[in-house]
Design a protein around this motif. Structure first.
Motif, PDB file in Angstrom:
ATOM      1  N   ALA A 178       1.208  -1.022  -0.234  1.00 37.84           N
ATOM      2  CA  ALA A 178      -0.173   0.186  -0.143  1.00 37.84           C
ATOM      3  C   ALA A 178       0.940   1.420   0.010  1.00 37.84           C
ATOM      4  O   ALA A 178       2.235   1.433   0.151  1.00 37.84           O
ATOM      5  N   ILE A 179       0.118   2.399  -0.629  1.00 37.13           N
ATOM      6  CA  ILE A 179       0.622   3.728  -0.358  1.00 37.13           C
ATOM      7  C   ILE A 179      -0.594   4.309  -0.234  1.00 37.13           C
ATOM      8  O   ILE A 179      -1.099   4.684  -0.258  1.00 37.13           O
ATOM      9  N   HIS A 180       0.292   5.244   1.010  1.00 34.83           N
ATOM     10  CA  HIS A 180      -0.485   6.970   0.828  1.00 34.83           C
ATOM     11  C   HIS A 180      -0.030   7.956   0.918  1.00 34.83           C
ATOM     12  O   HIS A 180       1.251   8.706   1.376  1.00 34.83           O
ATOM     13  N   ARG A 181      -0.610   8.779   0.461  1.00 38.99           N
ATOM     14  CA  ARG A 181      -0.388  10.142   0.400  1.00 38.99           C
ATOM     15  C   ARG A 181      -0.593  10.873   1.378  1.00 38.99           C
ATOM     16  O   ARG A 181      -0.818  11.151   2.096  1.00 38.99           O
ATOM     17  N   SER A 182       1.129  12.134   1.144  1.00 43.55           N
ATOM     18  CA  SER A 182       0.412  12.994   2.336  1.00 43.55           C
ATOM     19  C   SER A 182       0.707  15.120   0.946  1.00 43.55           C
ATOM     20  O   SER A 182       0.876  14.671   0.069  1.00 43.55           O
ATOM     21  N   GLY A 183       0.422  15.580   1.970  1.00 39.58           N
ATOM     22  CA  GLY A 183       0.592  16.759   1.688  1.00 39.58           C
ATOM     23  C   GLY A 183      -1.220  17.492   1.194  1.00 39.58           C
ATOM     24  O   GLY A 183      -2.057  16.338   0.718  1.00 39.58           O
ATOM     25  N   LEU A 184      -0.706  18.310   0.079  1.00 43.30           N
ATOM     26  CA  LEU A 184      -1.800  19.090  -1.250  1.00 43.30           C
ATOM     27  C   LEU A 184      -2.355  17.836  -2.071  1.00 43.30           C
ATOM     28  O   LEU A 184      -1.223  17.868  -2.927  1.00 43.30           O
ATOM     29  N   MET A 185      -3.394  17.246  -2.137  1.00 39.82           N
ATOM     30  CA  MET A 185      -3.578  17.445  -3.437  1.00 39.82           C
ATOM     31  C   MET A 185      -5.044  17.740  -4.026  1.00 39.82           C
ATOM     32  O   MET A 185      -5.513  18.650  -3.372  1.00 39.82           O
TER      33      MET A 185
END
Lengths: 144, 79, 144, 79
Positions: A78-85
């Motif tokens: 799994a990969i999770h984003r951080s920051g603004l999207m």
């Protein structure tokens, strides 16, 4: 590469999927969390994730390991984003491959459900109104 | 004793800080959080859902020791 | 493009996924069936699907429609291969997008489970031994 | 009456044909399949799991009519 990652960059789905390919596997289940343009009746323009990375990565890896053991699947990550999207970007992706499909579905569901409950990741929604708000998961509030 | 306290997301915004070092006699994260609410009235309307000590998830009645770093987590809403 | 298709060509997953994108959706679940290198202890080299297309397409569309109605998801589609395939190729793909994840998982599972039971599609495995065999689904045999 | 019969997959290989037109008095797909087994001993060891008439799924005791096309499906194993 680790089974669970946090990234500030757009997730490359083809690279992600390639990590789970296995000729002994007949089933692959993938879950994507997309940035949705609304929440509880309000128009969302952007989304922001605050991640406490040291713990998020460790707990994320625990969850993956639990899924591998509990459901006996071949591969999971799994990969999770951080920051603004922006809208329609992939905020989180979970992939599971396994010889048969039943355990692949169950493991994928387990990982995303646990991730939403246990990862120290907070979501801030930026609305059309100019307002922004941290989103609380109601179910989690019940756990207090 | 000295304790480092970390605030995240809505807590960080409500206190105006991500990290503070405080002198406290609090025996547990639970007592410590009440004390933090006293220092930062903006925290009053929130409840913390989870707490970690030195990057390990911890119980609300765990024992605090000198120089511990306590992390207060608002409810999460990932994905 | 139809919600359910049969194709003799390699499935283009990015084109497939693009059809399900929707800014009002926060969840996407995809199932891939991959050609596995073994079955019941025997090494598989190739796989062949025989499809009775007129009925397969109609029943496939029925299944998609049922999933949309039953689970209230936003979009669902599926593609199934016909003909000869190599190891690791995608034999079938099912994609579902929806505002929330629970119904997306359920609808995706429903579609692939029903597809395996109801579609007039037969699988022939070509083994390392040179032998080839039509594979019968045990569960289906019980339905006779 | 004349009936068109279609065989798929293992049935096609066992009978050596994908389609045949036969003269039959069979009243139902069930009777017709028994008759086909008689014509093609290779079918003996198989059971059909599903049957369709004129591209619609049908019951094994459905009524057959002149010029119907009957499709005998071996058990499926998709995916």
């Amino acid at each position: 590469m680790s089974a669970f990652e946090i990234t500030g960059q757009p997730i490359e789905l083809q690279v992600f999927r390639a990590r789970l390919l296995d000729r002994s596997c007949g089933a692959y289940v993938q879950f994507d969390g997309w940035v949705r343009d609304h929440n509880e009746g309000r128009k969302v323009l952007q989304l922001e994730y605050e991640v406490y990375e040291p713990l998020a990565v460790r707990i994320g890896q625990d969850i993956i390991q639990e899924a591998l053991e509990r459901f006996g699947v071949s591969h999971a990550c799994a990969i999770h984003r951080s920051g603004l999207m922006e809208l329609s970007e992939v905020a989180v992706v979970v992939g599971v491959s396994s010889p048969h499909r039943s355990e692949a579905f169950e493991a994928c569901r387990y990982i995303i459900d646990q991730a939403k409950i246990r990862l120290p990741i907070w979501k801030k929604e930026h609305y059309e109104s100019g307002h922004a708000e941290w989103v609380n998961c109601q179910r989690c509030a019940h756990h207090e | 004793m000295k304790i480092r306290v970390r605030y995240f997301a809505v807590f960080r915004e409500a206190t105006g800080t991500g990290l503070e070092v405080i002198e406290t006699g609090a025996a547990s994260p639970s007592e410590l959080f009440s004390e933090c609410v006293g220092r930062h009235p903006g925290l009053q309307k929130y409840t913390a859902s989870l707490v970690a000590i030195n990057d390990e998830m911890a119980a609300w009645d765990a024992q605090l020791n000198e120089n511990d770093e306590v992390l207060f987590f608002p409810p999460v809403a990932g994905g």
